[in-house]
Scaffold this motif. Sequence first.
Motif, PDB file in Angstrom:
ATOM      1  N   ASN A   1       0.872  -1.144   0.043  1.00  0.00           N
ATOM      2  CA  ASN A   1       0.120  -0.014   0.206  1.00  0.00           C
ATOM      3  C   ASN A   1       0.991   1.231  -0.025  1.00  0.00           C
ATOM      4  O   ASN A   1       0.507   2.333  -0.765  1.00  0.00           O
ATOM      5  CB  ASN A   1      -0.890  -0.025   1.158  1.00  0.00           C
ATOM      6  N   GLN A   2       1.934   1.399   0.812  1.00  0.00           N
ATOM      7  CA  GLN A   2       2.769   2.441   0.831  1.00  0.00           C
ATOM      8  C   GLN A   2       3.532   2.903  -0.823  1.00  0.00           C
ATOM      9  O   GLN A   2       3.322   3.803  -1.103  1.00  0.00           O
ATOM     10  CB  GLN A   2       4.089   2.198   1.581  1.00  0.00           C
ATOM     11  N   LEU A   3       3.848   1.511  -1.434  1.00  0.00           N
ATOM     12  CA  LEU A   3       4.508   1.586  -2.661  1.00  0.00           C
ATOM     13  C   LEU A   3       3.193   2.075  -3.799  1.00  0.00           C
ATOM     14  O   LEU A   3       3.657   2.820  -4.477  1.00  0.00           O
ATOM     15  CB  LEU A   3       4.906   0.391  -3.033  1.00  0.00           C
ATOM     16  N   ALA A   4       2.031   1.660  -3.355  1.00  0.00           N
ATOM     17  CA  ALA A   4       1.227   2.134  -4.445  1.00  0.00           C
ATOM     18  C   ALA A   4       0.641   3.714  -4.076  1.00  0.00           C
ATOM     19  O   ALA A   4       0.357   4.146  -5.324  1.00  0.00           O
ATOM     20  CB  ALA A   4      -0.169   1.134  -4.175  1.00  0.00           C
ATOM     21  N   LEU A   5       0.657   3.982  -2.869  1.00  0.00           N
ATOM     22  CA  LEU A   5       0.320   5.466  -2.761  1.00  0.00           C
ATOM     23  C   LEU A   5       1.551   6.329  -3.384  1.00  0.00           C
ATOM     24  O   LEU A   5       1.147   7.183  -3.737  1.00  0.00           O
ATOM     25  CB  LEU A   5       0.179   5.679  -1.287  1.00  0.00           C
ATOM     26  N   THR A   6       2.684   5.874  -3.270  1.00  0.00           N
ATOM     27  CA  THR A   6       3.835   6.630  -3.919  1.00  0.00           C
ATOM     28  C   THR A   6       3.551   6.810  -5.306  1.00  0.00           C
ATOM     29  O   THR A   6       3.801   7.649  -6.108  1.00  0.00           O
ATOM     30  CB  THR A   6       4.912   6.037  -3.351  1.00  0.00           C
ATOM     31  N   GLY A   7       3.393   5.449  -5.949  1.00  0.00           N
ATOM     32  CA  GLY A   7       3.218   5.272  -7.417  1.00  0.00           C
ATOM     33  C   GLY A   7       1.650   6.137  -7.715  1.00  0.00           C
ATOM     34  O   GLY A   7       1.776   7.045  -9.066  1.00  0.00           O
ATOM     35  N   LEU A   8       0.872   6.298  -6.855  1.00  0.00           N
ATOM     36  CA  LEU A   8      -0.351   7.349  -7.437  1.00  0.00           C
ATOM     37  C   LEU A   8       0.103   8.634  -7.455  1.00  0.00           C
ATOM     38  O   LEU A   8      -0.291   9.270  -8.416  1.00  0.00           O
ATOM     39  CB  LEU A   8      -1.437   7.313  -6.305  1.00  0.00           C
ATOM     40  N   VAL A   9       0.862   9.139  -6.467  1.00  0.00           N
ATOM     41  CA  VAL A   9       1.483  10.434  -6.639  1.00  0.00           C
ATOM     42  C   VAL A   9       2.600  10.539  -8.106  1.00  0.00           C
ATOM     43  O   VAL A   9       2.367  11.641  -8.843  1.00  0.00           O
ATOM     44  CB  VAL A   9       2.385  11.081  -5.475  1.00  0.00           C
ATOM     45  N   ASN A  10       3.261   9.609  -8.353  1.00  0.00           N
ATOM     46  CA  ASN A  10       4.182   9.807  -9.354  1.00  0.00           C
ATOM     47  C   ASN A  10       3.401   9.706 -10.586  1.00  0.00           C
ATOM     48  O   ASN A  10       3.786  10.596 -11.556  1.00  0.00           O
ATOM     49  CB  ASN A  10       5.114   8.687  -9.033  1.00  0.00           C
ATOM     50  N   GLY A  11       2.646   8.874 -10.695  1.00  0.00           N
ATOM     51  CA  GLY A  11       1.754   8.540 -11.952  1.00  0.00           C
ATOM     52  C   GLY A  11       0.916   9.732 -12.053  1.00  0.00           C
ATOM     53  O   GLY A  11       0.802  10.289 -13.485  1.00  0.00           O
ATOM     54  N   TRP A  12       0.318  10.518 -11.157  1.00  0.00           N
ATOM     55  CA  TRP A  12      -0.268  11.847 -11.262  1.00  0.00           C
ATOM     56  C   TRP A  12       0.483  12.884 -11.941  1.00  0.00           C
ATOM     57  O   TRP A  12       0.236  13.825 -12.794  1.00  0.00           O
ATOM     58  CB  TRP A  12      -1.051  12.310 -10.108  1.00  0.00           C
ATOM     59  N   TYR A  13       1.679  13.241 -11.380  1.00  0.00           N
ATOM     60  CA  TYR A  13       2.767  14.142 -12.070  1.00  0.00           C
ATOM     61  C   TYR A  13       2.864  13.752 -13.449  1.00  0.00           C
ATOM     62  O   TYR A  13       3.071  14.694 -14.305  1.00  0.00           O
ATOM     63  CB  TYR A  13       3.896  14.176 -11.227  1.00  0.00           C
ATOM     64  N   LEU A  14       3.395  12.537 -13.680  1.00  0.00           N
ATOM     65  CA  LEU A  14       3.508  11.942 -14.951  1.00  0.00           C
ATOM     66  C   LEU A  14       2.550  12.504 -15.841  1.00  0.00           C
ATOM     67  O   LEU A  14       2.646  13.003 -17.229  1.00  0.00           O
ATOM     68  CB  LEU A  14       4.024  10.723 -15.121  1.00  0.00           C
ATOM     69  N   ASP A  15       1.324  12.027 -15.568  1.00  0.00           N
ATOM     70  CA  ASP A  15       0.027  12.204 -16.357  1.00  0.00           C
ATOM     71  C   ASP A  15      -0.269  13.598 -16.670  1.00  0.00           C
ATOM     72  O   ASP A  15      -0.730  13.964 -17.620  1.00  0.00           O
ATOM     73  CB  ASP A  15      -1.058  11.418 -15.791  1.00  0.00           C
ATOM     74  N   HIS A  16       0.302  14.540 -15.734  1.00  0.00           N
ATOM     75  CA  HIS A  16      -0.269  15.875 -15.874  1.00  0.00           C
ATOM     76  C   HIS A  16       0.897  16.939 -16.192  1.00  0.00           C
ATOM     77  O   HIS A  16       1.161  17.720 -16.201  1.00  0.00           O
ATOM     78  CB  HIS A  16      -0.518  16.410 -14.479  1.00  0.00           C
ATOM     79  N   THR A  17       2.248  16.037 -16.734  1.00  0.00           N
ATOM     80  CA  THR A  17       3.263  16.917 -17.176  1.00  0.00           C
ATOM     81  C   THR A  17       2.783  17.530 -18.700  1.00  0.00           C
ATOM     82  O   THR A  17       2.282  16.705 -19.587  1.00  0.00           O
ATOM     83  CB  THR A  17       4.590  15.848 -17.444  1.00  0.00           C
TER      84      THR A  17
END
Length: 342
Positions: free
Chosen positions: A284-300
């Motif tokens: 769950n920690q890794l997934a939550l970190t991935g959610l943040v990273n994925g959001w920034y990538l998607d909004h680049t």
Amino acid sequence: MRITRTPAGITAELWERILADLDPASSTVNDYRKVLNLMHSAGNGKYRILTMTTEEAAEYFGELDQRVENGVLSANTAHRYKATLRSLAKRIEQSGAVEGYNNPFNGLLKNEKRPRTEFTTDMFVQADTVQKIIRILPTIGTRNRGIIEMVLYIGLTPVQIQNIRVCDFHRLDDGRLALDIDAGTFLEHGIKKPEESQLYLSGEPIEFVRSSTRGITWRYNGTFIFMESVSKLLYAHMPDIGINDDTRKFFLTSRHHEYTYRALHHLIREICQEAGVEENITPNQLALTGLVNGWYLDHTPDNIYSSWERYPIPLQQTMDHIREQLPEEFLKSLSFFPPKKR
């Protein structure tokens, strides 16, 4: 129409009678079945909805709360399980299918509004630790690498990883692969009927779940599109991916079993040991970190990376809550670009 796939611990005839006014293929029936099976399999079968007391119901709710504390379930998921059990028991009570039956869950849900998660920095994996994991990904095998990258770059949860089927992938006209993902549910406040929803009318990929006095609960069926290099990696692993209609799970353990939370936790622990990471990182920690990273990538701006066809509303709502509670500087430190595939 005969209702099939009866949950354990209840007869097919009784199940039909309880759900007589519902579509057997509806998401509501599926939710009832899933949550009931989970409860009936807990505690070596000690919990049975047809015979349990209020004390036993409270004990089971306590077990769900403990799973939240242990990071196995989110608070929202535990609340949904509780509300679903109470709703099913109310249906049993009102149907008269079981003589003298009283809903054992009455009065146990004190807070009808789902508690909003309070996000803290220790719920995420620090950037330097993530970089250690990323550096060894090319050495851990295609299957394991695929799991970790889908967690780190999309933010898929353990349950979403477990539920990916071979047939959930499809090919785009340009050869890239796309993956259909159940991105979760969200509440649209103040809407009573689907035809009143601008989200529904505008073509958002949403599916009706239920309506209440608060509004409509929708399920968001998202589509994630992989960039060319990642698509090639997936083709190398399974050449007919995207046209294969096999309903079996895509990710299987080395013993060809379906992934469980425990198996995923074990995989992450092994990868961390190989990467020289001493922290006990949860899925769950890794997934939550991935959610943040994925959001920034998607909004680049001018994004060239893998991205959602439309960014899912449930994920955006979670990100909004995270961004309200944590400093932008910290969240941007969790953003990292995918390495170039060779």
